[in-house]
Design a protein around this motif. Structure first.
Motif, PDB file in Angstrom:
ATOM      1  N   ILE A 166       2.970  65.221  30.326  1.00  0.00           N
ATOM      2  CA  ILE A 166       3.226  65.077  31.751  1.00  0.00           C
ATOM      3  C   ILE A 166       1.911  64.785  32.459  1.00  0.00           C
ATOM      4  O   ILE A 166       0.879  65.410  32.185  1.00  0.00           O
ATOM      5  N   THR A 167       1.941  63.792  33.354  1.00  0.00           N
ATOM      6  CA  THR A 167       0.724  63.270  33.949  1.00  0.00           C
ATOM      7  C   THR A 167       0.851  63.294  35.461  1.00  0.00           C
ATOM      8  O   THR A 167       1.875  62.875  36.019  1.00  0.00           O
ATOM      9  N   TYR A 168      -0.186  63.768  36.123  1.00  0.00           N
ATOM     10  CA  TYR A 168      -0.231  63.800  37.588  1.00  0.00           C
ATOM     11  C   TYR A 168      -1.349  62.866  38.057  1.00  0.00           C
ATOM     12  O   TYR A 168      -2.476  62.937  37.576  1.00  0.00           O
ATOM     13  N   LYS A 169      -1.009  61.992  39.017  1.00  0.00           N
ATOM     14  CA  LYS A 169      -1.989  61.002  39.470  1.00  0.00           C
ATOM     15  C   LYS A 169      -1.879  60.819  40.974  1.00  0.00           C
ATOM     16  O   LYS A 169      -0.789  60.709  41.527  1.00  0.00           O
ATOM     17  N   ASN A 170      -3.038  60.800  41.629  1.00  0.00           N
ATOM     18  CA  ASN A 170      -3.079  60.491  43.056  1.00  0.00           C
ATOM     19  C   ASN A 170      -2.926  58.978  43.216  1.00  0.00           C
ATOM     20  O   ASN A 170      -3.778  58.215  42.766  1.00  0.00           O
TER      21      ASN A 170
ATOM     22  N   GLY B 179      -4.290  67.227  49.391  1.00  0.00           N
ATOM     23  CA  GLY B 179      -2.921  67.557  49.770  1.00  0.00           C
ATOM     24  C   GLY B 179      -1.948  66.410  49.649  1.00  0.00           C
ATOM     25  O   GLY B 179      -0.771  66.561  49.983  1.00  0.00           O
ATOM     26  N   GLU B 180      -2.385  65.262  49.150  1.00  0.00           N
ATOM     27  CA  GLU B 180      -1.506  64.111  49.009  1.00  0.00           C
ATOM     28  C   GLU B 180      -0.489  64.345  47.886  1.00  0.00           C
ATOM     29  O   GLU B 180      -0.786  65.001  46.891  1.00  0.00           O
ATOM     30  N   VAL B 181       0.709  63.782  48.070  1.00  0.00           N
ATOM     31  CA  VAL B 181       1.749  63.893  47.057  1.00  0.00           C
ATOM     32  C   VAL B 181       1.345  63.083  45.827  1.00  0.00           C
ATOM     33  O   VAL B 181       0.890  61.947  45.936  1.00  0.00           O
ATOM     34  N   LEU B 182       1.503  63.678  44.658  1.00  0.00           N
ATOM     35  CA  LEU B 182       1.076  63.046  43.405  1.00  0.00           C
ATOM     36  C   LEU B 182       2.229  62.320  42.728  1.00  0.00           C
ATOM     37  O   LEU B 182       3.385  62.710  42.845  1.00  0.00           O
ATOM     38  N   GLU B 183       1.883  61.262  42.016  1.00  0.00           N
ATOM     39  CA  GLU B 183       2.841  60.622  41.116  1.00  0.00           C
ATOM     40  C   GLU B 183       2.966  61.497  39.872  1.00  0.00           C
ATOM     41  O   GLU B 183       1.977  62.042  39.391  1.00  0.00           O
ATOM     42  N   VAL B 184       4.191  61.595  39.330  1.00  0.00           N
ATOM     43  CA  VAL B 184       4.434  62.392  38.129  1.00  0.00           C
ATOM     44  C   VAL B 184       5.158  61.509  37.114  1.00  0.00           C
ATOM     45  O   VAL B 184       6.194  60.914  37.429  1.00  0.00           O
ATOM     46  N   PHE B 185       4.600  61.406  35.932  1.00  0.00           N
ATOM     47  CA  PHE B 185       5.214  60.584  34.889  1.00  0.00           C
ATOM     48  C   PHE B 185       4.692  61.040  33.537  1.00  0.00           C
ATOM     49  O   PHE B 185       3.749  61.846  33.449  1.00  0.00           O
TER      50      PHE B 185
END
Length: 881
Positions: free
Chosen positions: A586-590, A614-620
């Motif tokens: 699982i990967t979190y990216k701004n 605080g920005e919403v992260l992409e999750v993939f």
């Protein structure tokens, strides 16, 4: 249940690993005539020092294959080694000031220990490392075999140069963006004298034998076929003319798969690197040609040939004569023509090649239609290139011929008149094996001014790497700077001579390692013919799809050459190939900054945000990587849950050829499943059930049946046991569907929970025995521990011929699968309202009567007769009011 009887994998796994090693449980047996041999092999790793989850998946898959083969009575070879030469060790020497050999050996020791933690059934007695002289001695010996056969040669060549790693790369080691497969640097072109292996001499065999590889994924066979790239066509010769239009002695030879279009040629184009460019460029065009060549030299092959890139070129001022119609046409250079493919020259036929059409429109070159679909207007396709078959027009004596017929006719005319010939061309190029680095296998030749290239005498092998080399990372090969090493006497004439200072591509070492495992202690030869023919070809090979072209193609080439040298007796090295999918984390990216965030820094996975902005992260999910913080350390998983849980998750989560998404919750689920099995078997042992008498399944069941009819629980238990045997056996044949096999183990465990205690001891023992043997390839430590617990032996006594891993794979009893009754679903107007147990052999009429007489029908029809009854035997009865 007491704490001492709970499942603690850490308490049992290391102990069993040690005992298996002490007992040589996984040693390769000596083969006798008639033995059923089975060779299970994982692609060997580079010893980086750290095991990752991709490794775990690869080696666990192969281990299950090997363990199942042993249980099925096969004589198994399951070895391991290390692809230990290469740039990382040399770069470590430069960066850390360490000896690359010591660094590599240290990493090997660390990874061997990590692999052992997985409980792999590897025969470590056959271990090899390509960087050790007792291995690369034989790589050098095999190189001399190629040299003697005329398949190794040296020539000046324009090569791919990695400016970071300071070495040459084969075409296959440059990615689609023109970057080095390892350093990521943009590759440059340089002209150097290099060593090659003549793989093109085997191009036809490598292509034609692909259909033999029925056990390979179709995708891999297609990739190899495309890489080899056989094209059938003609070579046509265009005379260069002088300023007055008279033919000169110079000829431009082009290769084309479409000789039928020669009358439509409106220009000829050379690769900028073509040797005739400098000689034929006119004075007026020289400055433009030089600038263009400089521009192209900075482009990668992939960039030059990409369909979505503009095609650029310049005329060089010279002209050639079309040999078919005598027309004078201009000579150009363009970036889309490569010196390495064909002759480095092509004829431009814009009306019948889309690339040529785009180029001609850009530079206002003529577009001449010479093939049209039968019955169409010749102007109907002027807006683009017609690339399909048709009928020839404007083609002189060949007008009216179908294009297929015209190909043969024009080629025959060209051969008869001396301006062409039939030709088969390959995309495949000869394999460039020279590397200008230290940490590789030395090329065993000596250069003598009088004798030329002289092979090192076999008795002087290995040519060992010196250990007193200064590393800077610059200035070419470090060996070239070590005069005390390269300065030698010529073996032929005794005059001062020079060792070859290039080393071999590491793919040389990995192209034959699987052969060495068959006879790894042989000190007279790399392997004996008897040993290699006994074990090879490899029955099951497991590795990544990324090796579909490089390693697998080179290994096939090596095998065919060594076959022709009389060193082995088979055509292909690997019968079956499994290319396992990647392990993804699982990967979190701004999305704005492109920065990756570690999962530990995400406070709320349901609303993941950048902990700083605080920005919403992409999750993939993406392939595990340190730089993306999405990796999972196998050691952490093993320390927490045990190796058997890690193995079960890897096997259960996805089919082996598919990508696997790591999920901690699913890992926990597999741990709970193994705990349940522990409780079931441990509870049975506490109740006094034991397999210590060694009675086989047949005897156990015979005794139970002799007592009379089986109870309902016993029938259901036996049916579950033999269904599991049938289904898991099928899952482990052919495509290796480990995930569904684990599912069947879960079903069997559930059935045992429902029926084991209500069954007689003999039937319970059959179920327990079967469960543990079926479980053994997947969770070898737990199966061994519980096998011994039921056998009434201590660990110290356990392996005196009683290990679960040396038992026989169970056979299903067809009688146990026969049901006297089956469930029948009752529907009322298409909706399920319940089910009945009915005789398995009941006919339609009986099923209808049973359904109508049931309490379900009485309740839902309220005493009314149905207007229609639909009976599907073995499945349902639908009553329509």
């Amino acid at each position: 249940m007491s704490e001492s009887s709970r499942y603690h994998p850490q308490a049992i796994e290391a102990s069993w690993q040690q005992q298996w090693q002490e007992q040589s449980l996984h040693a390769t047996p000596a083969l006798q005539p008639g033995d059923d041999a089975f060779y299970a092999l994982s692609m060997f790793p580079y010893p980086s020092g750290n095991l990752h989850m991709g490794h775990v998946r690869n080696y666990v898959i192969t281990d299950v294959v090997a363990r199942v083969a042993r249980l099925r009575g096969k004589r198994v070879l399951h070895p391991m080694g290390w692809d230990a030469f290469g740039l990382p060790a040399e770069n470590a020497a430069i960066e850390r000031g360490v000896d690359p050999g010591a660094w590599t050996d240290q990493n090997i020791a660390a990874m061997r220990q990590q692999l052992n933690q997985l409980g792999l059934s590897i025969d470590w007695d056959r271990e090899l490392a390509t960087c050790h002289s007792d291995y690369y001695r034989w790589t050098q010996w095999l190189f001399l075999q190629f040299l003697e056969a005329g398949l190794a040669y040296q020539k000046d060549a324009t090569v791919n140069w990695d400016p970071v790693d300071q070495t040459v790369l084969a075409n296959e080691q440059v990615d689609s963006e023109g970057r080095s497969w390892r350093s990521g640097a943009l590759v440059e072109k340089r002209k150097l004298r290099q060593w090659f292996l003549k793989i093109t001499a085997y191009a036809d065999q490598l292509l034609d034998d692909l259909p033999m590889l029925e056990g390979w994924p179709e995708r891999v066979r297609t990739m190899q076929a495309n890489w080899i790239g056989r094209s059938t066509g003609a070579e046509l010769s265009f005379p260069v003319v002088d300023a007055d239009g008279h033919d000169t002695a110079e000829r431009i030879t082009v290769f084309t798969t479409r000789p039928d279009t020669i009358y439509g040629a409106s220009y000829v184009v050379l690769a900028p690197e073509h040797p005739l460019v400098a000689r034929l460029t006119t004075e007026e065009q020289a400055i433009h040609v030089e600038a263009f060549c400089d521009l192209v030299s900075r482009q990668s092959e992939q960039e030059r040939t990409a369909d979505d890139k503009p095609k650029r070129g310049v005329p060089i001022g010279a002209r050639v004569r079309n040999p078919a119609n005598g027309e004078l046409i201009p000579l150009w250079i363009a970036d889309y023509v490569l010196a390495e493919y064909g002759t480095g020259a092509v004829m431009g036929v814009p009306a019948h090649d889309q690339r040529d059409f785009v180029f001609a429109r850009q530079y206002e070159l003529p577009v001449r239609q010479v093939i049209i679909p039968e019955g169409s207007d010749e102007h109907a396709y002027e807006g683009g290139a017609w690339t399909e078959a048709g009928v020839l027009i404007h083609s002189g004596r060949f007008d009216g011929l179908a294009s297929g017929e015209a190909k043969a006719a024009i080629t025959a005319a060209a051969e008869a008149e001396g301006w062409g010939r039939a030709k088969v061309q390959f995309r495949l190029r000869d394999w460039l094996i020279s590397r200008q680095r230290y940490w590789g296998c030395p090329i065993p030749v000596i250069h003598c001014d009088s004798c030329g290239v002289v092979p090192v005498p076999v008795e002087q092998l290995p040519v060992e790497l010196p250990r007193d080399v200064a590393f800077s990372g610059k200035g070419g090969s470090p060996l070239a700077q070590l005069e005390s090493w390269w300065q030698v006497a010529c073996p032929c004439c005794g005059a001062p001579a020079r060792r070859e200072t290039d080393t071999m591509d590491t793919f040389m070492c990995s192209s034959w390692y699987f052969l060495r495992y068959s006879d790894s202690h042989n000190t007279a030869l790399p392997f004996s013919r008897e040993a290699v023919d006994s074990w090879l070809p490899v029955d099951q090979y497991v590795g990544g799809i990324e090796h579909a072209i490089l390693h697998l193609l080179y290994s096939r080439f090596f095998t065919k050459v060594l076959r022709d040298r009389g060193l082995l007796g088979f055509d292909e090295p690997f019968q079956r190939l499994l290319t396992q999918g990647m392990v993804q984390g699982i990967t979190y990216k701004n999305p704005h900054s492109g920065k990756y965030i570690a999962p530990a820094d995400v406070t709320d996975p349901t609303d993941p945000r950048d902990p700083v902005t605080g920005e919403v992260l992409e999750v993939f999910y993406e392939k595990m990587s340190k730089s993306k913080y999405n990796g999972v350390d196998p050691a952490v998983v093993i320390d927490k849950y045990g190796a058997d849980t890690a193995r079960m998750f890897i096997l259960f989560k996805a089919p082996p050829e598919k990508d696997l998404e790591w999920d901690d919750a699913d890992v926990e689920g597999q741990f709970r499943f193994l705990q349940r099995i522990w409780r079931q078997v441990d509870g049975a042992a506490e109740r006094g059930l034991s397999l210590a008498d060694g009675a086989g399944t047949a005897a156990i069941v015979a005794g139970a049946l002799a007592d009379g009819e089986l109870s309902g629980d016993e029938q259901e238990l036996r049916r579950a046991v033999h269904t599991a045997i049938t289904e898991i056996s099928d899952d482990l044949d052919g495509d290796y569907q480990f995930n569904t096999a684990v599912s069947e183990l879960m079903k069997l465990s559930n059935a045992m929970a429902a029926h084991l205690e209500a069954s007689r001891p003999a039937l319970a023992c059959e179920a327990l025995r079967t469960l543990l043997i079926l479980l053994a390839p997947f969770a070898p430590h737990l199966a061994e521990e519980l096998w011994q617990k039921l056998g009434g032996r201590s660990q110290a006594e356990a392996l005196a011929g009683s290990s679960v891993h040396i038992q026989s794979w169970p056979s299903a009893d067809p009688a146990a699968l026969v049901r006297s009754t089956v469930p029948l679903v009752i529907q009322i107007k298409g909706k399920v309202r319940g089910s009945l147990e009915v005789p398995a052999d009941a006919d339609k009429a009986t099923l209808e009567q049973l359904a109508l007489a049931s309490d379900i029908a009485t309740k839902w029809l309220e005493g009314k007769a149905p207007s229609r009854v639909i009976v599907v035997p073995g499945k349902l009865v639908n009553l329509v009011p």
